[in-house]
Design an enzyme around this catalytic site. Structure first.
Site, PDB file in Angstrom:
ATOM      1  N   SER A 129       4.176   4.213  -4.692  1.00 54.90           N
ATOM      2  CA  SER A 129       4.068   3.358  -5.865  1.00 54.90           C
ATOM      3  C   SER A 129       5.025   2.168  -5.726  1.00 54.90           C
ATOM      4  O   SER A 129       5.015   1.488  -4.701  1.00 54.90           O
ATOM      5  CB  SER A 129       4.355   4.188  -7.120  1.00 54.90           C
ATOM      6  N   ASP A 133      -7.062   5.713  -6.509  1.00 57.68           N
ATOM      7  CA  ASP A 133      -5.694   5.431  -6.962  1.00 57.68           C
ATOM      8  C   ASP A 133      -5.628   4.095  -7.690  1.00 57.68           C
ATOM      9  O   ASP A 133      -5.898   3.036  -7.125  1.00 57.68           O
ATOM     10  CB  ASP A 133      -4.759   5.411  -5.749  1.00 57.68           C
ATOM     11  N   HIS A 180      -3.253   8.899  -7.894  1.00 57.98           N
ATOM     12  CA  HIS A 180      -2.022   8.196  -7.554  1.00 57.98           C
ATOM     13  C   HIS A 180      -0.848   9.154  -7.366  1.00 57.98           C
ATOM     14  O   HIS A 180       0.098   8.844  -6.629  1.00 57.98           O
ATOM     15  CB  HIS A 180      -1.678   7.195  -8.675  1.00 57.98           C
TER      16      HIS A 180
END
Length: 351
Positions: free
Chosen positions: A174, A230, A293
């Site tokens: 991320s 994602d 994600h």
């Protein structure tokens, strides 16, 4: 409030409509990094471990996420920026024959709120020394203007004093992936690091096409792994008709997606083209999944709780630390001189 929400939707529809024409093609290096599945499954465990809030277990590498494929890793420095809710570590991995640097992803109280904010981020900072290259100041600031950068650079310097010009591998998930990429660029441009490799998970876009071109020339050994739908890998949005103001991924993407054959499900790891925005990879699907994600290769990439910036530390470990006036601190130790394997096969195909 409802009227404002519908206005946002209308604007988005318009932007997507005008972005359906000719795409901007970023110029990238001819150097093609080779994807190594084994290396990816190792580094994803480092990207997961950096989320741990028990700093004693993390610093001593005894945490619940600090075994399996990363067993034997030795941390040199653990950097915790309390002020900005950031965390990263630098250490030596004997099996990889490398320094490993990992950055934690967002620890916002609500990941949904962070994603919504990310959707509206604008390019608003010129990257130093790269004409026309632009990035978002938030990602740039998180690495360059916090205690993270000096802590990482100092640890890398110490590792190189012990092991010479050792290979450096950076990872993160991320926002941690964005920070890992900016750190790799910093090491190459400002600190004369030669063998720098990057492998991130669910990384957002961080700059425009010009920045992506510069980046791919300077840090060609980069892989971005994207899982299925994602949502963060699709953000900030990509609008091909606005070449100077749209975000653009740098290469190379590896897209993970499932294929069902009867009752069996196979995971495909597709190595994408060198554009950074391969329309046949993750861009071929809608980025609408938070769950995609948060798990890569079966490994959770999130904190143990949703409480923002929660940390736990045994007072006995404080002797390894130094703290600034804002409460940010670094846990630091001299590593044992590990006998590194100059013929390590792990990661040898990621060149």
């Amino acid at each position: 409030m409802e009227r404002r929400r519908w206005l946002k939707v209308a604007i988005l529809i318009c932007l997507f409509a005008v972005s359906s024409g000719r795409e901007l093609k970023a110029k990238h290096t001819d150097h093609i990094p080779i994807y190594n599945h084994t290396l990816a499954t190792i580094l994803v465990e480092y990207a997961s471990a950096v989320y741990m809030s028990d700093l004693t277990e993390l610093f001593t590498w005894t945490c619940s996420r600090c075994d399996d494929l990363t067993e034997g890793f030795e941390i040199i420095e653990l950097i915790v920026d309390i002020q900005h809710c950031l965390q990263g570590f630098v250490g030596v991995a004997k099996d990889l024959n490398a320094v490993v640097i990992a950055f934690r992803g967002t620890q916002e109280h609500s990941i949904q709120n962070w994603i919504e904010d990310l959707f509206w981020k604008q390019l608003d900072l010129s990257y130093p020394g790269m004409p026309d290259a632009m990035v978002h100041h938030g990602f740039y600031y998180a690495y360059h203007n916090t205690t993270i950068r000096p802590g990482v650079i100092n640890a890398v310097k110490r590792a190189r004093e012990l092991y010479g010009d050792i290979k450096i591998m950076l990872t993160g998930h991320s926002m941690g992936g964005a920070m890992a990429s900016l750190c790799a660029l910093d090491l190459k441009v400002n600190h004369e690091a030669q063998d720098v490799q990057v492998l991130t998970f669910g990384q957002p876009r961080i700059g425009n096409a010009v920045f992506a071109s510069y980046y791919s020339q300077l840090v060609p050994n980069t892989i971005r792994v994207v899982n299925e739908h994602d949502i963060v890998a699709h953000l900030p949005p990509y609008y091909p008709r606005f070449p100077q103001k749209t975000y653009h991924h740098f290469p190379r993407e590896v897209w993970l997606y499932n294929v069902e054959l009867g009752s069996l499900v196979y995971v495909v790891e597709k190595v994408c083209d060198s554009s950074g925005e391969d329309p046949d990879c993750s861009r071929s699907v809608t980025g609408n999944s938070i769950s995609d994600h948060l798990v890569y290769f079966g490994i959770e990439l999130m904190g143990e709780t949703w409480r923002s910036c929660r940390i736990v530390m045994n007072p006995n470990i404080e002797k390894y630390g130094r703290t600034d006036l804002n409460g940010n601190f670094i846990l630091s130790k001299d590593p044992a001189i590990l006998k590194l394997n100059s013929h390590s096969n792990v990661g040898s195909n990621f060149v």
